[in-house]
Design a protein around this motif. Structure first.
Motif, PDB file in Angstrom:
ATOM      1  N   MET A  84       0.821  -1.140   0.000  1.00 42.89           N
ATOM      2  CA  MET A  84       0.000   0.000   0.000  1.00 42.89           C
ATOM      3  C   MET A  84       0.886   1.229   0.000  1.00 42.89           C
ATOM      4  N   VAL A  85       0.943   1.678  -1.115  1.00 42.25           N
ATOM      5  CA  VAL A  85       1.844   2.774  -1.341  1.00 42.25           C
ATOM      6  C   VAL A  85       1.079   4.072  -1.181  1.00 42.25           C
ATOM      7  N   GLY A  86       1.594   4.995  -0.564  1.00 42.03           N
ATOM      8  CA  GLY A  86       1.021   6.312  -0.426  1.00 42.03           C
ATOM      9  C   GLY A  86       0.189   6.505   0.816  1.00 42.03           C
ATOM     10  N   ILE A  87      -0.165   5.471   1.521  1.00 42.10           N
ATOM     11  CA  ILE A  87      -0.985   5.621   2.714  1.00 42.10           C
ATOM     12  C   ILE A  87      -0.074   5.420   3.912  1.00 42.10           C
ATOM     13  N   PRO A  88      -0.101   6.347   4.808  1.00 37.74           N
ATOM     14  CA  PRO A  88       0.763   6.171   5.966  1.00 37.74           C
ATOM     15  C   PRO A  88       0.352   4.933   6.760  1.00 37.74           C
ATOM     16  N   PRO A  89       1.314   4.273   7.365  1.00 32.41           N
ATOM     17  CA  PRO A  89       1.009   3.027   8.076  1.00 32.41           C
ATOM     18  C   PRO A  89       0.054   3.228   9.238  1.00 32.41           C
ATOM     19  N   SER A  90      -0.039   4.367   9.804  1.00 35.56           N
ATOM     20  CA  SER A  90      -0.945   4.550  10.939  1.00 35.56           C
ATOM     21  C   SER A  90      -2.402   4.585  10.507  1.00 35.56           C
ATOM     22  N   THR A  91      -2.645   5.007   9.253  1.00 37.96           N
ATOM     23  CA  THR A  91      -4.033   5.086   8.796  1.00 37.96           C
ATOM     24  C   THR A  91      -4.454   3.859   8.005  1.00 37.96           C
ATOM     25  N   ARG A  92      -3.519   2.975   7.735  1.00 33.55           N
ATOM     26  CA  ARG A  92      -3.886   1.776   7.011  1.00 33.55           C
ATOM     27  C   ARG A  92      -4.699   0.892   7.899  1.00 33.55           C
ATOM     28  N   SER A  93      -5.621   0.197   7.261  1.00 25.59           N
ATOM     29  CA  SER A  93      -6.469  -0.719   8.015  1.00 25.59           C
ATOM     30  C   SER A  93      -6.021  -2.125   7.748  1.00 25.59           C
ATOM     31  N   SER A  94      -6.067  -2.811   8.737  1.00 26.21           N
ATOM     32  CA  SER A  94      -5.748  -4.223   8.588  1.00 26.21           C
ATOM     33  C   SER A  94      -7.037  -4.948   8.217  1.00 26.21           C
ATOM     34  N   PRO A  95      -6.912  -6.077   7.638  1.00 26.42           N
ATOM     35  CA  PRO A  95      -8.158  -6.805   7.289  1.00 26.42           C
ATOM     36  C   PRO A  95      -9.010  -7.085   8.521  1.00 26.42           C
ATOM     37  N   MET A  96      -8.437  -7.280   9.613  1.00 25.49           N
ATOM     38  CA  MET A  96      -9.205  -7.531  10.830  1.00 25.49           C
ATOM     39  C   MET A  96      -9.963  -6.288  11.245  1.00 25.49           C
ATOM     40  N   ARG A  97      -9.287  -5.167  11.115  1.00 24.51           N
ATOM     41  CA  ARG A  97      -9.945  -3.918  11.464  1.00 24.51           C
ATOM     42  C   ARG A  97     -11.119  -3.667  10.517  1.00 24.51           C
ATOM     43  N   MET A  98     -10.996  -4.011   9.246  1.00 25.04           N
ATOM     44  CA  MET A  98     -12.070  -3.841   8.259  1.00 25.04           C
ATOM     45  C   MET A  98     -13.271  -4.716   8.622  1.00 25.04           C
ATOM     46  N   ARG A  99     -13.010  -5.896   9.042  1.00 28.58           N
ATOM     47  CA  ARG A  99     -14.107  -6.777   9.426  1.00 28.58           C
ATOM     48  C   ARG A  99     -14.853  -6.221  10.627  1.00 28.58           C
ATOM     49  N   ARG A 100     -14.117  -5.748  11.594  1.00 30.96           N
ATOM     50  CA  ARG A 100     -14.757  -5.173  12.779  1.00 30.96           C
ATOM     51  C   ARG A 100     -15.603  -3.985  12.409  1.00 30.96           C
ATOM     52  N   LEU A 101     -15.092  -3.153  11.532  1.00 27.94           N
ATOM     53  CA  LEU A 101     -15.818  -1.981  11.089  1.00 27.94           C
ATOM     54  C   LEU A 101     -17.102  -2.380  10.346  1.00 27.94           C
TER      55      LEU A 101
END
Length: 196
Positions: free
Chosen positions: A1-18
């Protein structure tokens, strides 16, 4: 994931929770909104004409016994002396359909044979104020109408003028008068009496 800072990237687990949180939030808010709409629509107010229902007509059994006052091809009128409380003491016209058994002194007859004065017992049903017979049994004899009492007349009775007779009558004043001198003699003259 280029261009997105690592702090704002979502992990797949975080996406599922959301996704689960959004689904649960939607599941809770949709029934609340729907219930509010239904509750709002159910508030009392004037109902539309199509939604009003006519009261259900209820059949009620009745029995009547009394005297026939009149009858026609499809009904009989009875002065009721006994029976159920809705007809007792009243004069009621009861419809008699063509298939109903009508008997008079044990014999099957037409409704019109029930003349005034017969004792009758009728059972049937009532819907609102309409009475319909299921069985009609009559006994006795029909009463003859009472003659009206004679009332004295106040006008004098005059005799009817007599009709003139067919043959003219001759009165003595109309007859021609005959004197004895004018009348011919019926006696023959004697041979000795000859006038010259």
């Amino acid at each position: 994931m280029v261009g997105i800072p690592p702090s704002t990237r979502s992990s797949p687990m975080r996406m599922r929770r959301l996704a689960v949180a959004v689904t649960l939030a939607a599941a809770v808010t949709v029934p609340v909104a729907t219930t509010g709409v239904v509750a709002y629509a159910a508030k009392p107010g004037p109902a539309p004409a199509a939604a009003k229902k006519a009261p259900k007509k209820v059949k009620v059994a009745f029995a009547a016994s009394g005297r026939v006052t009149a009858s026609t091809a499809g009904s009989v009128t009875v002065a009721v002396k006994g029976g159920t409380k809705d007809v007792k003491g009243r004069t009621v016209t009861i419809g008699v359909p063509s298939g109903v058994r009508v008997s008079l002194n044990g014999k099957r007859v037409a409704v019109t044979a029930l003349a005034a004065g017969y004792q009758v017992t009728i059972v049937g049903t009532r819907v609102d104020a309409v009475y319909t017979a299921a069985r009609v049994e009559a006994t006795g004899k029909a009463s003859k109408p009472k003659p009206a009492p004679a009332t004295p007349t106040t006008a004098p009775v005059t005799p009817a003028p007599s009709a003139p007779s067919a043959s003219p009558s001759v009165t003595p004043s109309d007859a021609p008068s005959v004197t004895p001198s004018d009348a011919p003699s019926a006696e023959p003259s004697e041979p000795g009496d000859v006038e010259s």
